[in-house]
Design a protein around this motif. Sequence first.
Motif, PDB file in Angstrom:
ATOM      1  N   THR A  80      -4.706   5.518   2.341  1.00 38.28           N
ATOM      2  CA  THR A  80      -3.859   4.949   1.309  1.00 38.28           C
ATOM      3  C   THR A  80      -4.310   5.503  -0.030  1.00 38.28           C
ATOM      4  O   THR A  80      -5.457   5.919  -0.190  1.00 38.28           O
ATOM      5  CB  THR A  80      -3.936   3.411   1.297  1.00 38.28           C
ATOM      6  N   TRP A  81      -3.397   5.513  -0.978  1.00 36.92           N
ATOM      7  CA  TRP A  81      -3.642   6.206  -2.236  1.00 36.92           C
ATOM      8  C   TRP A  81      -4.720   5.525  -3.086  1.00 36.92           C
ATOM      9  O   TRP A  81      -5.778   6.097  -3.348  1.00 36.92           O
ATOM     10  CB  TRP A  81      -2.330   6.330  -3.010  1.00 36.92           C
ATOM     11  N   GLN A  82      -4.481   4.299  -3.510  1.00 38.38           N
ATOM     12  CA  GLN A  82      -5.388   3.639  -4.451  1.00 38.38           C
ATOM     13  C   GLN A  82      -5.996   2.348  -3.907  1.00 38.38           C
ATOM     14  O   GLN A  82      -6.675   1.643  -4.647  1.00 38.38           O
ATOM     15  CB  GLN A  82      -4.652   3.358  -5.767  1.00 38.38           C
ATOM     16  N   HIS A  83      -5.765   2.034  -2.650  1.00 37.17           N
ATOM     17  CA  HIS A  83      -6.305   0.801  -2.073  1.00 37.17           C
ATOM     18  C   HIS A  83      -7.667   1.005  -1.404  1.00 37.17           C
ATOM     19  O   HIS A  83      -8.313   0.036  -1.032  1.00 37.17           O
ATOM     20  CB  HIS A  83      -5.318   0.204  -1.069  1.00 37.17           C
ATOM     21  N   GLY A  84      -8.080   2.275  -1.217  1.00 40.92           N
ATOM     22  CA  GLY A  84      -9.378   2.535  -0.600  1.00 40.92           C
ATOM     23  C   GLY A  84      -9.462   2.094   0.841  1.00 40.92           C
ATOM     24  O   GLY A  84     -10.545   1.790   1.341  1.00 40.92           O
ATOM     25  N   TRP A 108      -6.036  11.136  -0.732  1.00 43.38           N
ATOM     26  CA  TRP A 108      -4.903  12.054  -0.854  1.00 43.38           C
ATOM     27  C   TRP A 108      -4.617  12.691   0.507  1.00 43.38           C
ATOM     28  O   TRP A 108      -3.719  12.270   1.203  1.00 43.38           O
ATOM     29  CB  TRP A 108      -5.181  13.121  -1.918  1.00 43.38           C
ATOM     30  N   GLU A 158      -0.832   7.718   2.456  1.00 43.16           N
ATOM     31  CA  GLU A 158      -1.207   9.084   2.085  1.00 43.16           C
ATOM     32  C   GLU A 158      -1.452   9.931   3.342  1.00 43.16           C
ATOM     33  O   GLU A 158      -0.751   9.759   4.331  1.00 43.16           O
ATOM     34  CB  GLU A 158      -2.423   9.065   1.163  1.00 43.16           C
ATOM     35  N   ASP A 193      -9.325  13.732  -2.641  1.00 46.99           N
ATOM     36  CA  ASP A 193      -9.098  12.543  -3.468  1.00 46.99           C
ATOM     37  C   ASP A 193      -8.472  12.866  -4.815  1.00 46.99           C
ATOM     38  O   ASP A 193      -8.500  12.044  -5.738  1.00 46.99           O
ATOM     39  CB  ASP A 193     -10.407  11.778  -3.670  1.00 46.99           C
ATOM     40  N   GLN A 228       0.830  -1.204   0.000  1.00 49.08           N
ATOM     41  CA  GLN A 228       0.000   0.000   0.000  1.00 49.08           C
ATOM     42  C   GLN A 228       0.869   1.261   0.000  1.00 49.08           C
ATOM     43  O   GLN A 228       1.957   1.290   0.564  1.00 49.08           O
ATOM     44  CB  GLN A 228      -0.927   0.007   1.220  1.00 49.08           C
ATOM     45  N   GLY A 283     -12.787   5.517  -4.345  1.00 47.12           N
ATOM     46  CA  GLY A 283     -11.877   6.451  -4.992  1.00 47.12           C
ATOM     47  C   GLY A 283     -10.520   6.489  -4.316  1.00 47.12           C
ATOM     48  O   GLY A 283     -10.189   5.644  -3.478  1.00 47.12           O
ATOM     49  N   GLU A 284      -9.748   7.494  -4.686  1.00 45.44           N
ATOM     50  CA  GLU A 284      -8.402   7.630  -4.144  1.00 45.44           C
ATOM     51  C   GLU A 284      -8.413   8.384  -2.817  1.00 45.44           C
ATOM     52  O   GLU A 284      -9.349   9.140  -2.527  1.00 45.44           O
ATOM     53  CB  GLU A 284      -7.502   8.353  -5.149  1.00 45.44           C
TER      54      GLU A 284
END
Length: 252
Positions: free
Chosen positions: A99-103, A126, A86, A139, A83, A123-124
């Motif tokens: 976390t960035w793209q793991h939701g 940030w 963020e 996000d 992961q 979603g992402e």
Amino acid sequence: MPVTLLFALLIGAALVQTPASVPVQGVEIKASYPHDPQAFTQGLFFADGHLYESTGLPGRSDVRKVRLSDGKVLQSVSIPADQFGEGSTVWGKEIISLTWQHGIAHRWDRASLRRTGAFRYQGEGWGLTQDGRSLILSDGTAALRFLDPATFREQRRITVTAAGAPISQLNELEWVNGEIWANIWQTSRIARIDPASGRVKGWIDLSALTRLNTSADPDQVANGIAYEPKSKRLFVTGKRWPKLYEIKLKPA
């Protein structure tokens, strides 16, 4: 169409598209402190007089407690290696990190940095901060989501705009005196955002600091805002910056 009418319409369109002036403030450095030059800073905040930071990159993401005076990492916990860590914020006796793209949003006990749970979101992820009632998540779009801290259920959202135009790439967030402050990814600017309307009330220009931290690395940009309400001190840093700066805002 008559030329005079066409001319009038073009002038009117130009006026509509020309943004109104949004105040810009520079900064002056009050003090500087050592900062881990390997820290890919994603989240930054103060709690009980201590500085906390979350960092990114696969296999290198963590949440850490840092001593301000010398930048020493006093405690740290790794985020799962698959992961990309963020933003983060404090909530009661916990730290919540994205976390960035793991939701996945992780919950950590603030005293021990022991993982106590997790939530899912769409979603992402940030940036993350809180206003005492809700968690506030960015996000990468122009939207800021207000989430229930217990369930992570979305309560409401706002669209961030400057002079009527949407502003995306909202990155690290901090709650400062009733405003949401957001680093704008890949720029030297912080947006001061009205949490009710999403309107950008002003810009903070960090270009004087980014010039002190030039690098061939395009990701080594300003990112990280921490405000200490008791002392009213304001701190900023960047990804892999060797310094953390205590700053004072100049008049707009």
